[in-house]
Scaffold this active site. Structure first.
Site, PDB file in Angstrom:
ATOM      1  N   LEU A 176      -2.549  42.813 163.546  1.00  0.00           N
ATOM      2  CA  LEU A 176      -2.025  44.077 164.060  1.00  0.00           C
ATOM      3  C   LEU A 176      -2.988  44.572 165.134  1.00  0.00           C
ATOM      4  O   LEU A 176      -4.186  44.296 165.078  1.00  0.00           O
ATOM      5  CB  LEU A 176      -1.934  45.131 162.946  1.00  0.00           C
ATOM      6  N   ASP A 177      -2.464  45.315 166.107  1.00  0.00           N
ATOM      7  CA  ASP A 177      -3.328  45.923 167.120  1.00  0.00           C
ATOM      8  C   ASP A 177      -4.350  46.850 166.452  1.00  0.00           C
ATOM      9  O   ASP A 177      -4.122  47.359 165.351  1.00  0.00           O
ATOM     10  CB  ASP A 177      -2.504  46.735 168.120  1.00  0.00           C
ATOM     11  N   GLN A 178      -5.439  47.097 167.149  1.00  0.00           N
ATOM     12  CA  GLN A 178      -6.525  47.905 166.598  1.00  0.00           C
ATOM     13  C   GLN A 178      -6.051  49.261 166.081  1.00  0.00           C
ATOM     14  O   GLN A 178      -6.474  49.713 165.020  1.00  0.00           O
ATOM     15  CB  GLN A 178      -7.607  48.105 167.663  1.00  0.00           C
ATOM     16  N   THR A 230      -2.878  50.105 165.341  1.00  0.00           N
ATOM     17  CA  THR A 230      -1.675  50.021 164.508  1.00  0.00           C
ATOM     18  C   THR A 230      -2.099  49.919 163.054  1.00  0.00           C
ATOM     19  O   THR A 230      -3.032  49.190 162.719  1.00  0.00           O
ATOM     20  CB  THR A 230      -0.824  48.799 164.894  1.00  0.00           C
ATOM     21  N   ARG A 232       5.388  47.518 171.517  1.00  0.00           N
ATOM     22  CA  ARG A 232       4.984  48.519 172.503  1.00  0.00           C
ATOM     23  C   ARG A 232       5.581  48.203 173.874  1.00  0.00           C
ATOM     24  O   ARG A 232       6.086  49.090 174.571  1.00  0.00           O
ATOM     25  CB  ARG A 232       3.458  48.573 172.570  1.00  0.00           C
TER      26      ARG A 232
END
Length: 295
Positions: free
Chosen positions: A131-133, A135, A231
């Protein structure tokens, strides 16, 4: 295969055919096909004498003692699911799944390494997806090589369902649909992605759960796993995530992208039974929904 019993570093499984005791020539090859074990991995164990048959049980050396490749950092992890093969944790906002550069601290990998050590589990740290930082949500780990091979394969074959929820800006004309647009790197901004004809195929399915005056609470499922996929796709649709300033969202009400990995659904690598794990919505996201609903 639905039953197993762990004994230290060994795993016991019932022999599919009792006539294979003792092992006959070719039996290992047949077992490799019938058991839910990666074939190359199974044959390697056999060649090393790490598979034994005794009392109608197959014993495999499936849990060798390992050292985590990440330095340990104390952190109170939110455990969503755990057994001998799998671990699912609830990632908070602001934490990278793994280091992007040598010496980086404060990652989920370091927190998982600490958790394994503090609970007496000599496991390597093997994340199956990221997951993105900023998220939040569920992240799946394999606790041994067996699970890692099968879960990686399941991820590549799109057999691990990942469901997200997000708060996206604007009013959606279509309450559900699919976004099938290729994603590539932005040529001007490092780390940013964009819809590009020369990019990799990316497919996102969405459904509006609740439409508000200025934003919508949306459920999303991924067919592919491109960097920043949700996104990029929602921004391309004209509905950037609230807080996602990199892709055109306003950060007036929220300091990060309003995106949460709410559910993981996968077949267990040994029992083959379906596992469903839900990650509760973080408190800051709940407060944001209340605030936006009141606008």
């Amino acid at each position: 295969m639905t039953e197993w019993k762990r004994s230290g570093e060994w795993l016991e499984l019932p022999v599919p055919n009792p006539l294979w005791k003792p092992l006959k020539p070719g039996a290992i090859e047949e077992l490799a096909v019938m058991l839910p074990v990666p074939r190359k991995y199974f044959l390697r164990l056999a060649s090393q004498g790490l598979i034994r048959i005794q009392d109608n049980k197959i014993r495999l050396h499936a849990f060798p003692e390992e050292k985590a490749a990440f330095r340990q950092e104390s952190y109170d992890l939110g455990i969503l699911y755990e057994d001998d093969f799998c671990l699912v944790v609830n990632k908070p906002a602001g934490m990278s799944v793994h280091p992007a550069e040598a010496g980086q601290s404060g990652t989920l990998a370091s927190a998982v390494a600490y958790y394994f050590e503090s609970t007496g589990q000599a496991c390597g740290v093997r994340h199956i997806h990221r997951l993105d930082q900023d998220t939040t949500g569920a992240v799946l780990y394999a606790k041994n090589e067996w699970a890692h091979v099968l879960l990686d394969e399941a991820m590549r074959d799109k057999r691990i369902d990942r469901r997200y929820v997000a708060l996206a800006e604007g009013v959606f004309r279509k309450k559900q649909g699919s976004i099938d647009e290729p994603i590539g790197k932005d040529r001007y901004i490092s780390g940013k992605r964009r819809v590009s004809p020369s990019g990799d195929q990316a497919v996102t399915h969405y459904r509006v759960i609740e439409q508000m005056k200025k934003a919508a609470f949306v459920e999303l499922e991924l067919e592919t796993g491109r960097t920043h996929q949700i996104r990029v796709h929602l921004s391309h649709l004209g509905h950037p995530l609230v807080g996602d300033s990199l892709y055109g969202g306003s950060s007036r009400l929220f300091h990060r992208q309003a995106l949460h990995g709410e559910r993981l659904l996968f077949d267990h690598p040994v029992t083959q039974k379906q596992v469903i794990v839900h990650a509760p919505l973080p408190q800051d996201f709940k407060l944001l929904l209340e605030e936006v609903s009141a606008l």
